[in-house]
Scaffold this active site. Structure first.
Site, PDB file in Angstrom:
ATOM      1  N   ASP A 111       0.836  -1.204   0.000  1.00 18.95           N
ATOM      2  CA  ASP A 111       0.000   0.000   0.000  1.00 18.95           C
ATOM      3  C   ASP A 111       0.869   1.252   0.000  1.00 18.95           C
ATOM      4  O   ASP A 111       2.038   1.216   0.374  1.00 18.95           O
ATOM      5  CB  ASP A 111      -0.860   0.048   1.278  1.00 18.95           C
TER       6      ASP A 111
HETATM    7  N1  URA Z   1      -1.037  -5.891   4.087  1.00 16.08           N
HETATM    8  C1  URA Z   1      -1.526  -4.636   4.101  1.00 16.08           C
HETATM    9  O1  URA Z   1      -2.520  -4.356   4.742  1.00 16.08           O
HETATM   10  N2  URA Z   1      -0.875  -3.691   3.377  1.00 16.08           N
HETATM   11  C2  URA Z   1       0.241  -3.949   2.673  1.00 16.08           C
HETATM   12  O2  URA Z   1       0.784  -3.024   2.060  1.00 16.08           O
HETATM   13  C3  URA Z   1       0.741  -5.244   2.677  1.00 16.08           C
HETATM   14  C4  URA Z   1       0.080  -6.216   3.391  1.00 16.08           C
END
Ligand code: URA
Length: 252
Positions: A111
């Site tokens: 993310d």
């Molecule tokens: N899980 C999440 O919530 N975000 C990420 O970026 C990777 C794994």
């Protein structure tokens, strides 16, 4: 020795397209010739030695390339323009030419507000090896939580809980494969699949909220063992990557 790959992957490895959908469109439009015959199926099996032409011009493939990034917060993994992306970091690496850059993609996505280990490559086989759940390559994250995490919460994460898929709304049962308490509100958690926002959703389902997230491990690779130095990236090779992911060797 020549290797087998899908026609779409061949086109991506030529560096002429930066999105897989564009390569697929080119094939379906009937513009791609394989050893003298038009092929409209992107999944058609070809070899690295096949003669592939677009509008009569032969395509070459770029070398397999492997980059380990230390992703910073605020960058996205999508190849979108207008926002800061991990490909902006790649574009600063002079050792990688433009065609090769185009062919690269991230192995899974982090993310925007997640930082840490991210592999960028043009090796689809490696991507499948690392991302398919049945291969059980554990991705480890350090999660900072808003609320205190109880022993009961850890038990629930280990047993498994339901999270909903953003697009379909369908619920999946997911669980932590490894768990380690680093503090009252800091947990190291390992998972062997990569659903969208999986860690955040798992803690949400356990009644908490992730306030910071860092990927610290992919298989046996640990972020502190990757020789980033002052840079945000390391260019590597398949052998080194394989060895550190499977834990056979440590560099440095
Ligand atoms: N899980 C999440 O919530 N975000 C990420 O970026 C990777 C794994």
């Amino acid at each position: 020795m020549s290797k087998k790959l899908r026609l779409r992957s061949f086109l991506m490895r030529s560096g002429r397209f930066s999105r897989s959908s564009e390569a697929g469109h080119e094939i379906k439009s009937g513009n791609v010739e394989v050893d003298g015959t038009i092929v409209r199926n992107p999944e058609y099996s070809v070899r690295t030695s096949s003669v592939i032409k677009i509008s009569g011009k032969e395509l070459d493939i770029v070398p397999l390339t492997y980059v380990i990034l230390n992703k910073q917060k605020g960058t996205i993994c999508q190849k979108s323009s207008g926002e800061k992306t991990v490909y902006d970091v790649i574009s600063r690496i002079q050792k990688i030419d433009q065609k090769t850059r185009n062919s690269l993609f991230t192995v899974g996505r982090l993310d925007r507000d997640t930082k840490g280990l991210l592999i960028v490559t043009n090796d689809g086989k490696l991507e499948r090896m690392l991302t398919r759940k049945e291969n059980h390559v554990i991705k480890t994250y350090e999660a900072g939580l808003k609320g205190t995490v109880s022993e009961n919460d850890l038990e629930t994460l280990k047993k498994g809980l339901g999270i909903a898929d953003d697009d379909t709304g369908k619920t999946f049962i997911v669980r932590a494969i490894t768990l380690k308490r680093l503090g009252e509100k800091t947990i190291e958690i390992g998972i062997d699949e990569g659903r969208k926002r999986q860690i955040k959703k798992m803690f949400e389902a356990a009644g908490n909220e992730v306030v910071s997230l860092k990927r610290t491990g992919i298989g046996k690779m640990r972020i502190e063992d990757v020789p980033f130095g002052k840079k945000q990236y390391v260019i590597t090779d398949k052998k080194y990557l394989d060895s550190i992911i499977s834990g056979k060797e440590k560099k440095g």
